[in-house]
Design a protein around this motif. Structure first.
Motif, mmCIF file in Angstrom:
data_model
loop_
_atom_site.group_PDB
_atom_site.id
_atom_site.type_symbol
_atom_site.label_atom_id
_atom_site.label_comp_id
_atom_site.label_asym_id
_atom_site.label_seq_id
_atom_site.Cartn_x
_atom_site.Cartn_y
_atom_site.Cartn_z
ATOM 1 N N MET A 34 -9.245 23.034 -9.757
ATOM 2 C CA MET A 34 -8.484 22.961 -10.998
ATOM 3 C C MET A 34 -9.449 22.913 -12.165
ATOM 4 O O MET A 34 -10.426 22.164 -12.145
ATOM 5 N N LEU A 35 -9.165 23.734 -13.161
ATOM 6 C CA LEU A 35 -9.933 23.764 -14.397
ATOM 7 C C LEU A 35 -9.024 23.308 -15.529
ATOM 8 O O LEU A 35 -7.821 23.108 -15.343
ATOM 9 N N SER A 36 -9.576 23.173 -16.703
ATOM 10 C CA SER A 36 -8.804 22.786 -17.879
ATOM 11 C C SER A 36 -7.598 23.709 -18.066
ATOM 12 O O SER A 36 -7.692 24.913 -17.829
ATOM 13 N N ASN A 37 -6.473 23.133 -18.447
ATOM 14 C CA ASN A 37 -5.216 23.845 -18.684
ATOM 15 C C ASN A 37 -4.608 24.464 -17.426
ATOM 16 O O ASN A 37 -3.830 25.422 -17.509
ATOM 17 N N HIS A 38 -4.930 23.925 -16.263
ATOM 18 C CA HIS A 38 -4.338 24.370 -14.999
ATOM 19 C C HIS A 38 -2.845 24.073 -15.015
ATOM 20 O O HIS A 38 -2.394 23.110 -15.636
ATOM 21 N N ALA A 39 -2.078 24.876 -14.340
ATOM 22 C CA ALA A 39 -0.642 24.635 -14.214
ATOM 23 C C ALA A 39 -0.407 23.294 -13.512
ATOM 24 O O ALA A 39 -1.225 22.864 -12.695
ATOM 25 N N PRO A 40 0.704 22.623 -13.803
ATOM 26 C CA PRO A 40 0.998 21.355 -13.125
ATOM 27 C C PRO A 40 1.050 21.548 -11.612
ATOM 28 O O PRO A 40 1.545 22.570 -11.117
ATOM 29 N N VAL A 41 0.538 20.560 -10.889
ATOM 30 C CA VAL A 41 0.524 20.637 -9.427
ATOM 31 C C VAL A 41 0.565 19.221 -8.851
ATOM 32 O O VAL A 41 0.026 18.283 -9.436
ATOM 33 N N VAL A 42 1.236 19.100 -7.711
ATOM 34 C CA VAL A 42 1.216 17.881 -6.905
ATOM 35 C C VAL A 42 0.937 18.346 -5.487
ATOM 36 O O VAL A 42 1.560 19.302 -5.004
ATOM 37 N N SER A 43 -0.001 17.694 -4.795
ATOM 38 C CA SER A 43 -0.368 18.135 -3.455
ATOM 39 C C SER A 43 -0.830 16.959 -2.615
ATOM 40 O O SER A 43 -1.346 15.962 -3.127
ATOM 41 N N ILE A 44 -0.667 17.110 -1.311
ATOM 42 C CA ILE A 44 -1.220 16.160 -0.340
ATOM 43 C C ILE A 44 -2.619 16.644 0.002
ATOM 44 O O ILE A 44 -2.866 17.843 0.127
ATOM 45 N N VAL A 93 -6.203 11.454 -8.730
ATOM 46 C CA VAL A 93 -6.419 11.541 -7.296
ATOM 47 C C VAL A 93 -6.254 10.150 -6.718
ATOM 48 O O VAL A 93 -6.955 9.214 -7.124
ATOM 49 N N LEU A 94 -5.295 10.001 -5.796
ATOM 50 C CA LEU A 94 -5.140 8.758 -5.036
ATOM 51 C C LEU A 94 -5.771 9.019 -3.679
ATOM 52 O O LEU A 94 -5.267 9.834 -2.903
ATOM 53 N N ALA A 95 -6.897 8.373 -3.419
ATOM 54 C CA ALA A 95 -7.698 8.708 -2.239
ATOM 55 C C ALA A 95 -7.846 7.536 -1.289
ATOM 56 O O ALA A 95 -7.995 6.384 -1.722
ATOM 57 N N THR A 116 -3.463 12.053 -2.273
ATOM 58 C CA THR A 116 -2.569 12.911 -3.038
ATOM 59 C C THR A 116 -3.217 13.199 -4.386
ATOM 60 O O THR A 116 -4.097 12.459 -4.837
ATOM 61 N N ILE A 117 -2.766 14.283 -5.007
ATOM 62 C CA ILE A 117 -3.302 14.652 -6.309
ATOM 63 C C ILE A 117 -2.145 15.101 -7.199
ATOM 64 O O ILE A 117 -1.192 15.719 -6.714
ATOM 65 N N GLU A 118 -2.254 14.761 -8.464
ATOM 66 C CA GLU A 118 -1.308 15.258 -9.457
ATOM 67 C C GLU A 118 -2.095 15.745 -10.658
ATOM 68 O O GLU A 118 -2.989 15.057 -11.142
ATOM 69 N N MET A 119 -1.754 16.949 -11.122
ATOM 70 C CA MET A 119 -2.356 17.518 -12.343
ATOM 71 C C MET A 119 -1.218 17.838 -13.290
ATOM 72 O O MET A 119 -0.262 18.530 -12.926
ATOM 73 N N LEU A 147 -10.008 13.009 -15.595
ATOM 74 C CA LEU A 147 -9.853 12.754 -14.164
ATOM 75 C C LEU A 147 -9.896 11.262 -13.895
ATOM 76 O O LEU A 147 -10.752 10.550 -14.430
ATOM 77 N N GLU A 148 -8.975 10.812 -13.037
ATOM 78 C CA GLU A 148 -9.018 9.462 -12.490
ATOM 79 C C GLU A 148 -9.000 9.581 -10.976
ATOM 80 O O GLU A 148 -8.149 10.289 -10.427
ATOM 81 N N ILE A 149 -9.942 8.893 -10.310
ATOM 82 C CA ILE A 149 -9.938 8.810 -8.852
ATOM 83 C C ILE A 149 -9.718 7.343 -8.517
ATOM 84 O O ILE A 149 -10.525 6.486 -8.892
ATOM 85 N N VAL A 150 -8.620 7.087 -7.805
ATOM 86 C CA VAL A 150 -8.229 5.717 -7.497
ATOM 87 C C VAL A 150 -8.139 5.555 -5.981
ATOM 88 O O VAL A 150 -7.550 6.392 -5.291
ATOM 89 N N SER A 151 -8.733 4.469 -5.475
ATOM 90 C CA SER A 151 -8.616 4.117 -4.062
ATOM 91 C C SER A 151 -7.803 2.829 -3.979
ATOM 92 O O SER A 151 -7.548 2.190 -5.003
ATOM 93 N N PRO A 152 -7.413 2.408 -2.773
ATOM 94 C CA PRO A 152 -6.682 1.140 -2.663
ATOM 95 C C PRO A 152 -7.487 -0.057 -3.184
ATOM 96 O O PRO A 152 -6.914 -1.043 -3.623
ATOM 97 N N GLU A 153 -8.807 0.045 -3.174
ATOM 98 C CA GLU A 153 -9.663 -1.062 -3.589
ATOM 99 C C GLU A 153 -9.944 -1.089 -5.089
ATOM 100 O O GLU A 153 -10.074 -2.146 -5.676
#
Length: 91
Positions: free
Chosen positions: A31-41, A88-90, A78-81, A3-9
């Motif tokens: 989302m757990l390990s081996n979750h299907a690919p997903v992109v969401s707002i 996570v871009l937060a 937004t999130i991408e798995m 997991l990476e959580i990134v903010s503008p700062e």
């Protein structure tokens, strides 16, 4: 999974976790390990991270610790798995 959580700062967290729960625009989902690919707002709420979490001193005050992991309040994002990596871009 990683997991990476990134903010503008800054990058707020990066490391191995067991699960990530996020506030999607149509509802909270996990989302757990081996979750299907997903992109969401993401909408306002908390990113909940479970696992053996180690936070740096410079970001500890942004997270809330619970018995199951840590929570990060966000306003939006937004999130991408994909391939066991979650970004996570937060705001």
């Amino acid at each position: 999974m990683y997991l990476e959580i990134v903010s503008p700062e800054a990058t707020l967290f990066s490391g191995e976790v067991t699960s990530v729960t996020v506030p999607g625009v149509t509802g909270e989902f996990e989302m757990l390990s081996n979750h299907a690919p997903v992109v969401s707002i993401l909408k306002e709420g908390h990113v909940k991270v479970a696992g053996n979490i180690s936070l740096g001193e410079e970001v500890k005050d942004k997270f809330t610790k619970s018995d199951k992991g840590v929570w990060l309040p966000i306003k939006s994002g937004t999130i991408e798995m994909k391939d066991n990596k979650v970004i996570v871009l937060a705001d």
